[in-house]
Write a protein that holds these residues in place. Structure first.
Motif, PDB file in Angstrom:
ATOM      1  N   GLY A 180       0.833  -1.273  -0.013  1.00 24.39           N
ATOM      2  CA  GLY A 180       0.149  -0.052  -0.004  1.00 24.39           C
ATOM      3  C   GLY A 180       0.857   1.312   0.011  1.00 24.39           C
ATOM      4  N   GLU A 181       0.255   2.295  -0.121  1.00 24.61           N
ATOM      5  CA  GLU A 181       0.876   3.741  -0.008  1.00 24.61           C
ATOM      6  C   GLU A 181       1.629   3.723   1.455  1.00 24.61           C
ATOM      7  N   LEU A 182       2.602   4.542   1.300  1.00 21.94           N
ATOM      8  CA  LEU A 182       3.486   5.334   2.630  1.00 21.94           C
ATOM      9  C   LEU A 182       3.133   6.557   2.773  1.00 21.94           C
ATOM     10  N   ALA A 183       2.901   7.166   3.987  1.00 26.00           N
ATOM     11  CA  ALA A 183       2.622   8.537   4.304  1.00 26.00           C
ATOM     12  C   ALA A 183       3.794   8.800   5.048  1.00 26.00           C
ATOM     13  N   ILE A 184       4.234   9.883   4.740  1.00 29.17           N
ATOM     14  CA  ILE A 184       5.604  10.705   5.590  1.00 29.17           C
ATOM     15  C   ILE A 184       4.822  12.127   6.174  1.00 29.17           C
ATOM     16  N   VAL A 185       4.695  12.034   7.690  1.00 31.31           N
ATOM     17  CA  VAL A 185       4.354  13.347   8.208  1.00 31.31           C
ATOM     18  C   VAL A 185       5.443  14.157   8.482  1.00 31.31           C
ATOM     19  N   VAL A 186       5.675  15.464   7.996  1.00 32.51           N
ATOM     20  CA  VAL A 186       6.595  16.318   7.983  1.00 32.51           C
ATOM     21  C   VAL A 186       6.376  17.314   9.140  1.00 32.51           C
ATOM     22  N   THR A 187       6.930  17.475   9.987  1.00 27.82           N
ATOM     23  CA  THR A 187       6.595  18.770  11.049  1.00 27.82           C
ATOM     24  C   THR A 187       7.853  19.953  10.882  1.00 27.82           C
ATOM     25  N   LEU A 235       2.393  16.906   4.421  1.00 24.96           N
ATOM     26  CA  LEU A 235       2.339  15.371   4.321  1.00 24.96           C
ATOM     27  C   LEU A 235       3.035  14.887   2.910  1.00 24.96           C
ATOM     28  N   VAL A 236       3.441  13.815   2.870  1.00 22.08           N
ATOM     29  CA  VAL A 236       4.000  13.255   1.727  1.00 22.08           C
ATOM     30  C   VAL A 236       3.457  11.982   1.522  1.00 22.08           C
ATOM     31  N   VAL A 237       3.115  11.432   0.190  1.00 24.78           N
ATOM     32  CA  VAL A 237       2.376  10.296   0.174  1.00 24.78           C
ATOM     33  C   VAL A 237       3.124   9.442  -1.240  1.00 24.78           C
ATOM     34  N   VAL A 238       3.659   8.326  -0.702  1.00 26.53           N
ATOM     35  CA  VAL A 238       4.432   7.656  -1.696  1.00 26.53           C
ATOM     36  C   VAL A 238       3.775   6.388  -2.113  1.00 26.53           C
ATOM     37  N   PRO A 239       3.726   6.130  -3.626  1.00 26.07           N
ATOM     38  CA  PRO A 239       2.796   5.156  -4.089  1.00 26.07           C
ATOM     39  C   PRO A 239       3.367   3.797  -3.562  1.00 26.07           C
ATOM     40  N   PRO A 240       2.626   2.367  -3.784  1.00 27.94           N
ATOM     41  CA  PRO A 240       3.321   1.529  -3.378  1.00 27.94           C
ATOM     42  C   PRO A 240       4.424   0.880  -4.334  1.00 27.94           C
ATOM     43  N   GLY A 241       5.183   0.035  -3.693  1.00 29.08           N
ATOM     44  CA  GLY A 241       6.391  -0.499  -4.263  1.00 29.08           C
ATOM     45  C   GLY A 241       7.522  -0.132  -3.356  1.00 29.08           C
ATOM     46  N   LYS A 256      -1.571  10.537 -12.820  1.00 29.53           N
ATOM     47  CA  LYS A 256      -0.467   9.555 -13.013  1.00 29.53           C
ATOM     48  C   LYS A 256      -0.017   9.278 -11.568  1.00 29.53           C
ATOM     49  N   PRO A 257       0.602   7.908 -11.257  1.00 32.12           N
ATOM     50  CA  PRO A 257       1.073   7.547 -10.107  1.00 32.12           C
ATOM     51  C   PRO A 257       2.330   8.190  -9.888  1.00 32.12           C
ATOM     52  N   GLY A 258       2.773   8.473  -8.572  1.00 34.36           N
ATOM     53  CA  GLY A 258       3.827   9.142  -8.170  1.00 34.36           C
ATOM     54  C   GLY A 258       3.915   9.678  -6.960  1.00 34.36           C
TER      55      GLY A 258
END
Length: 290
Positions: A64-71, A93-99, A151-153
């Motif tokens: 699944g996706e990865l989420a990165i919480v940036v403070t 917030l950064v969202v990284v696609p699966p993989g 587009k995924p990214g």
């Protein structure tokens, strides 16, 4: 439950009754992320890293996706995937696609990553993994929301592009699996006469303290089995820390430090009631509702 000027007072869930049934109510959990950097809830794993410049954080190959919480305290970093590199140097917030992906750190500071709890690379590394050896019957299991538009990214949603607005509750972003709400910084303790005790029918809340100190008030409703009743809890946590609040406990959190205090609330799956409020979810055009 909410003051009239609290944006949540208009939610459809604001006056919902406690759910019925005799399933046991889980206990709330509290973690100092300095000593317990990987914790989980029913549907999400939270990883807190005190990164150093030059670190390479390997996220593994995720389903699944990865989420990165940036403070505001997070250093700059670059997200590396098979499709290229994305540099991030501001809160959001950064969202990284699966993989497969990894993160190259350019400075020192904290970083929080969110993964789905089904990810085999991470689920058993949580310090509280045993608490979820069996699914909690009162928590709805994650069903991913629709695919994002376009587009995924890697997607980055900087807070600087969305100023705070008292007409909505915080600054909310969602992915297919998570909802992250950056609540406003609070200067000094919260007024004890203006708390907001409430409950959720079927989802957990992760309250992530990234600045200051919070007093978490938790009340477990009484069921028929009095041997399972719990005393009210009033747990004080510094930062970084996380409180995992189970349904349908009544809860509210109060900033308690004299300086700056900030909470970030995390939900999995995304909240339908927040999503139904026009303008509340700031990246709703990218991530449609079911």
């Amino acid at each position: 439950m909410y003051e009239k000027d609290d944006p949540r007072s208009s939610l459809t869930t604001a006056t919902a009754p406690h759910p019925g049934g005799g399933a046991a109510i889980a206990a709330a959990q509290y973690f100092d992320l300095h000593t317990a950097p990987i914790v989980r809830a029913q549907n999400v794993v939270l990883v807190h890293t005190e990164a150093r410049a030059g670190d390479e954080l390997d996220n593994g190959t995720l389903e699944g996706e990865l989420a990165i919480v940036v403070t505001a305290s997070s250093p700059a970093f670059t997200v590396l995937t098979d499709d290229g590199a994305t540099k991030v140097d501001a809160p959001g917030l950064v969202v990284v696609p699966p993989g497969a992906s990894r993160i190259s750190m350019h400075g020192d500071g904290p970083l929080v990553r969110l993964m789905e709890a089904v990810e085999p690379v991470w689920r058993d590394r949580a310090v509280n993994a045993a608490a979820y050896a069996e699914d909690h019957p009162r928590v709805a299991l994650l069903k991913r929301w629709p695919e994002p538009v376009g587009k995924p990214g890697v997607r980055f949603y900087p807070l600087s592009e969305v100023p705070e607005d008292p007409r909505r509750f915080g600054r909310i972003f969602r992915t297919r699996s998570f909802m992250v709400n950056f609540l406003p910084e609070q200067d000094g303790p919260r007024d004890p006469r203006r708390l907001s005790p409430h409950h959720h029918d079927d989802f957990e809340q992760l309250s992530l303290a990234v600045q200051g100190e919070y007093l978490h008030h938790i009340r477990t409703p009484w069921l028929n089995d009095s041997t399972a009743w719990r005393d009210d809890e009033h747990v004080r946590l510094g930062s970084p820390s996380v409180a995992i609040i189970p349904p349908p406990t009544v809860h509210t959190s109060a900033a308690s430090a004299p300086g700056v205090n900030q909470l970030i609330d995390i939900f999995s799956p995304p909240r339908g009631d927040f999503s139904e409020k026009p303008g509340w979810v700031l990246n709703a055009d990218d991530y449609p509702m079911p």
